[in-house]
Design an enzyme around this catalytic site. Structure first.
Site, PDB file in Angstrom:
ATOM      1  N   CYS A  99      -2.550 -10.069   2.323  1.00  0.00           N
ATOM      2  CA  CYS A  99      -1.298  -9.730   1.637  1.00  0.00           C
ATOM      3  C   CYS A  99      -0.173  -9.234   2.531  1.00  0.00           C
ATOM      4  O   CYS A  99       0.948  -9.722   2.440  1.00  0.00           O
ATOM      5  CB  CYS A  99      -1.563  -8.674   0.569  1.00  0.00           C
ATOM      6  N   GLU A 112      -0.964  -8.124  -8.917  1.00  0.00           N
ATOM      7  CA  GLU A 112      -2.207  -7.376  -8.739  1.00  0.00           C
ATOM      8  C   GLU A 112      -2.028  -6.353  -7.619  1.00  0.00           C
ATOM      9  O   GLU A 112      -1.561  -6.686  -6.552  1.00  0.00           O
ATOM     10  CB  GLU A 112      -3.317  -8.373  -8.363  1.00  0.00           C
ATOM     11  N   LYS A 167       6.007  -6.105  -6.235  1.00  0.00           N
ATOM     12  CA  LYS A 167       4.757  -6.357  -5.516  1.00  0.00           C
ATOM     13  C   LYS A 167       5.017  -6.501  -4.012  1.00  0.00           C
ATOM     14  O   LYS A 167       4.346  -5.885  -3.180  1.00  0.00           O
ATOM     15  CB  LYS A 167       4.111  -7.635  -6.081  1.00  0.00           C
TER      16      LYS A 167
HETATM   17  C1  UDX Z   1      -3.224  -4.459   0.006  1.00  0.00           C
HETATM   18  C2  UDX Z   1      -2.615  -3.417  -0.955  1.00  0.00           C
HETATM   19  O1  UDX Z   1      -3.161  -2.122  -0.658  1.00  0.00           O
HETATM   20  C3  UDX Z   1      -2.896  -3.796  -2.390  1.00  0.00           C
HETATM   21  O2  UDX Z   1      -2.269  -2.891  -3.282  1.00  0.00           O
HETATM   22  C4  UDX Z   1      -2.365  -5.210  -2.630  1.00  0.00           C
HETATM   23  O3  UDX Z   1      -2.656  -5.622  -3.941  1.00  0.00           O
HETATM   24  C5  UDX Z   1      -2.974  -6.188  -1.647  1.00  0.00           C
HETATM   25  O4  UDX Z   1      -2.739  -5.747  -0.308  1.00  0.00           O
HETATM   26  P1  UDX Z   1      -5.671  -4.954   0.940  1.00  0.00           P
HETATM   27  O5  UDX Z   1      -4.977  -5.904   1.860  1.00  0.00           O
HETATM   28  O6  UDX Z   1      -6.852  -5.428   0.173  1.00  0.00           O
HETATM   29  O7  UDX Z   1      -4.637  -4.404  -0.150  1.00  0.00           O
HETATM   30  O8  UDX Z   1      -6.161  -3.680   1.781  1.00  0.00           O
HETATM   31  P2  UDX Z   1      -5.491  -2.333   2.295  1.00  0.00           P
HETATM   32  O9  UDX Z   1      -6.410  -1.222   1.976  1.00  0.00           O
HETATM   33  O10 UDX Z   1      -4.094  -2.165   1.840  1.00  0.00           O
HETATM   34  O11 UDX Z   1      -5.525  -2.502   3.881  1.00  0.00           O
HETATM   35  C6  UDX Z   1      -4.740  -3.462   4.557  1.00  0.00           C
HETATM   36  C7  UDX Z   1      -4.923  -3.344   6.058  1.00  0.00           C
HETATM   37  O12 UDX Z   1      -4.344  -2.144   6.549  1.00  0.00           O
HETATM   38  C8  UDX Z   1      -6.390  -3.307   6.512  1.00  0.00           C
HETATM   39  O13 UDX Z   1      -6.548  -4.086   7.673  1.00  0.00           O
HETATM   40  C9  UDX Z   1      -6.626  -1.839   6.798  1.00  0.00           C
HETATM   41  O14 UDX Z   1      -7.661  -1.623   7.713  1.00  0.00           O
HETATM   42  C10 UDX Z   1      -5.265  -1.435   7.361  1.00  0.00           C
HETATM   43  N1  UDX Z   1      -4.983   0.009   7.254  1.00  0.00           N
HETATM   44  C11 UDX Z   1      -4.924   0.607   6.034  1.00  0.00           C
HETATM   45  C12 UDX Z   1      -4.738   0.755   8.406  1.00  0.00           C
HETATM   46  O15 UDX Z   1      -4.772   0.226   9.512  1.00  0.00           O
HETATM   47  N2  UDX Z   1      -4.454   2.088   8.280  1.00  0.00           N
HETATM   48  C13 UDX Z   1      -4.375   2.724   7.071  1.00  0.00           C
HETATM   49  O16 UDX Z   1      -4.093   3.944   7.046  1.00  0.00           O
HETATM   50  C14 UDX Z   1      -4.637   1.957   5.911  1.00  0.00           C
END
Ligand code: UDX
Ligand code: ADP
Length: 459
Positions: free
Chosen positions: A273, A162, A217
Site C-alpha cells: 500500500c 480498507e 485512504k
Molecule cells: C498499511 C496501513 O497501516 C493500513 O491501514 C492500510 O489499509 C494498508 O497499508 P500494511 O501495509 O499492511 O498496512 O502494514 P503497516 O503496519 O502499515 O506497515 C507498513 C510498513 O511499515 C511495514 O514494512 C512495517 O514494517 C513498516 N513500519 C511500520 C516501520 O518501519 N515502522 C513503524 O513504526 C511502523
C-alpha cells in the site's frame, strides 16, 4: 436495499479477511468470494487450514467457523455476481509497469475488467463497492462503465476503503477505528452501513462523498508512511551524533499531539500500500500541475529508498568493503511480522543490492518459502533466474541459515528472532561475527557481550 447475498471479487489479502469477518458477524448473509485464480480458491477451500493462501493471526479460526455455512469460495464469478445484491471489488491494483504513468499510476486494468464483468451479467439492481485501494475518481470510471450497459439495471457505486493492516487484519476488522463509506445514494450507503452495523457502532461509521472517501485512504497511508520516513531520516542523524533513535522516538511519542505509534525506525517500509498510494498521490498532484504538492509527498519515497540503500551500503563497508562470496544470512523476508506477504519488502531490495556485490544470500522466514523468495528476485529482472538460484538459498531453520555466515541481517521483526540461542548462532558463524539489525529488535549490550559486532538503525 435488503442485503441477503454478497459477492466479493478478489480472494486476496483484503477480500479474504474482510469477507470472513463480514460473514462471521452477519450469519444471515451469504458471502461468496470469487476469483479468477482457481488455485487460490482451491487453497481457500482446503480442509487443511494451514494451506489457506493467506496467513493472518486468527483468520483460520474464522474461516473454519463460517466456511460452508455462509462463507463460500468459488470460481463461478458470473453466477455469483448475478445472485448478489452487493458486490465488492477487491482486486489488486499494482503500479503500472508500462505506458503512461509507468512506475507511478495505479494499473486499473483489473478493476475495469471487474466493472465490465458486472455490467455484462447483472440483471437486477446492484450496489457496487470499491474496496481495492484506488486513485481518486476511480468510482467515476466504474460508474461510467456500469451505466453505459444499455440495460435497465441500476447500479449504486460506493467507496469503502480498507484500513486493515496485514498481520493484525482480523483485529483491525473486528475493532476498526472507523469505517468509511463514500457514495451518492443514501439508501446504498445505509445498506452497507447496516452490514458493518452488526458489530461496529454507528458513530464509527463515517459517511462522505465518494471523492473524500477515496482521497482519505491515500492520505491516511501517506501520513503513516511519512511518519516512518520522518523517524528514519532522524535515524541517520542519530548515527552521526550519537543520539539514540529509540530514545528520541520515545521522547517525541509522549507528546500527545504526536503519539507513540508508527515511530519505529527501520530498514524502510514495505507492503502493497504505502509506496503505491503515495505514488498515486504524486501522480494525481502532477496531473493537476501541483508540483510542490507532488514533490512534497515524493520525498517520503525517496527517503525510504535511501534508507534501504543506506542499510546495504553500511553492511558492505563494515564487511571490509566486500561481500563477494560471503554468506549473508537474512532473517525475515516478509515486509513485516505476522504475514506471509512480501510485496515491496525491504528485504528484496537489500538482497538485490548485496547480490550486485556478488554476495551469497541465505534466507530464513517463518512464513515465506524459497519459491517466493526466488519469484520476488526474478520479478526485479536484475539477473537471470539461474543466477538467483545459484546465489540465493532458503532454509527452514534459523540455525542452518546462520551456519558459517559472515553476517546476519535482520529484515523482519518476527518475535521468534528474539528467542533464539544467539550464543549458539555466534559460535557457528565466521569471525568476526556481525549482526545488522534492520528492525532494532535485539539488545545491543547482550549481543556485544556474546561477542557480536552489532549495529542497528539509528543507535
Ligand atoms: C498499511 C496501513 O497501516 C493500513 O491501514 C492500510 O489499509 C494498508 O497499508 P500494511 O501495509 O499492511 O498496512 O502494514 P503497516 O503496519 O502499515 O506497515 C507498513 C510498513 O511499515 C511495514 O514494512 C512495517 O514494517 C513498516 N513500519 C511500520 C516501520 O518501519 N515502522 C513503524 O513504526 C511502523
Ligand atoms: P489485495 O492485497 O488488494 O487483496 P491480492 O493480490 O492479494 O491483492 O488479491 C487480489 C485478487 O484479485 C487476486 O487473487 C486476483 O487473482 C484477483 N483478481 C484480479 N482480477 C480479477 C478479476 N477480473 N476477476 C476475479 N478476480 C480477480
Amino acid at each position: 436495499m435488503k442485503i441477503t447475498k454478497i459477492c466479493c471479487i478478489g480472494a486476496g489479502y483484503v477480500g479474504g479477511p474482510t469477507m470472513a469477518v463480514i460473514a462471521k458477524k452477519n450469519p444471515h448473509i451469504k458471502v461468496t468470494i470469487v476469483d479468477i485464480n482457481a488455485e487460490r480458491i482451491a487453497a481457500w477451500n482446503d480442509k487443511d487450514l494451514s494451506k489457506l493462501p493467506i496467513y493472518e493471526p486468527g483468520l483460520a479460526e474464522i474461516v473454519e467457523e463460517t466456511r460452508g455455512k455462509n462463507l463460500f469460495f468459488s470460481t463461478e464469478i458470473d453466477e455469483t455476481i448475478k445472485e448478489s445484491e452487493m458486490i465488492f471489488i477487491s482486486v489488486n491494483t499494482p503500479t503500472k509497469t508500462y505506458g503512461k504513468g509507468k512506475g507511478m499510476a495505479a494499473d486499473l486494468k483489473y478493476v475495469e475488467l471487474c466493472a465490465r464483468n458486472i455490467a455484462e451479467v447483472a440483471t437486477t439492481d446492484k450496489i457496487v463497492v470499491e474496496k481495492s485501494t484506488l486513485p481518486v475518481r476511480t468510482a467515476q470510471a466504474i460508474k461510467s462503465i456500469l451505466h453505459n450497459t444499455g440495460s435497465d439495471v441500476n447500479f449504486s457505486i460506493l467507496s469503502n476503503p480498507e484500513f486493515l493492516a496485514e498481520g493484525t487484519a482480523v483485529q483491525d476488522l473486528l475493532n476498526p477505528d472507523r469505517v468509511l463509506i463514500g457514495g451518492e445514494s443514501e439508501e446504498a450507503i445505509e445498506s452497507l452501513a447496516n452490514v458493518y452495523g452488526s458489530w461496529v457502532s454507528q458513530d464509527r461509521i463515517l459517511r462522505t462523498n465518494v471523492w473524500s472517501s477515496e482521497l482519505s485512504k491515500l492520505t491516511a497511508n501517506a501520513f503513516l508512511a511519512q511518519r516512518i520516513s520522518s523517524i528514519n531520516a532522524i535515524s541517520e542523524l542519530c548515527e552521526h551524533t550519537e543520539a539514540n533513535v529509540n530514545e528520541v522516538a520515545k521522547a517525541i511519542g509522549m507528546d500527545s499531539r504526536i503519539g507513540p505509534k508508527f515511530l519505529n525506525a527501520s530498514i524502510g517500509f514495505g507492503g502493497s500500500c504505502f509506496q503505491k498510494d503515495i505514488l498515486n498521490l504524486v501522480y494525481i498532484a502532477r496531473s493537476y500541475n501541483l508540483q510542490a504538492v507532488a514533490d512534497y509527498w515524493e520525498q517520503v519515497i525517496i527517503l525510504n529508498d535511501h534508507q534501504k540503500r543506506r542499510f546495504s551500503d553500511h553492511l558492505i563497508s563494515t564487511l571490509y568493503n566486500t561481500v563477494s562470496g560471503k554468506k549473508i544470512a537474512m532473517l525475515g523476508w516478509a515486509f513485516k511480522k505476522d504475514t506471509n506477504d512480501t510485496r515491496e519488502s525491504a528485504a528484496i531490495y537489500v538482497a538485490d543490492h548485496l547480490l550486485n556485490e556478488q554476495a551469497n544470500i541465505a534466507v530464513y522466514d517463518p512464513k515465506v518459502n524459497g519459491k517466493k523468495v526466488q519469484a520476488d528476485l526474478n520479478y526485479l529482472n536484475t539477473r537471470t533466474e539461474e543466477e538467483n538460484m545459484e546465489l540465493v538459498q532458503s532454509f527452514n531453520d534459523p540455525y542452518e541459515v546462520t551456519n558459517d555466515a559472515h553476517a546476519v541481517a535482520i529484515m523482519t521483526e518476527w518475535d521468534e528472532f528474539k528467542t533464539y540461542d544467539w550464543k549458539k548462532i555466534y559460535n557457528q558463524m565466521k569471525k568476526p561475527a556481525f549482526i545488522f539489525d534492520g528492525r532494532n529488535i535485539l539488545n545491543k549490550e547482550e549481543m556485544t557481550k556474546i561477542g557480536f559486532e552489532y549495529s542497528s538503525i539509528g543507535q
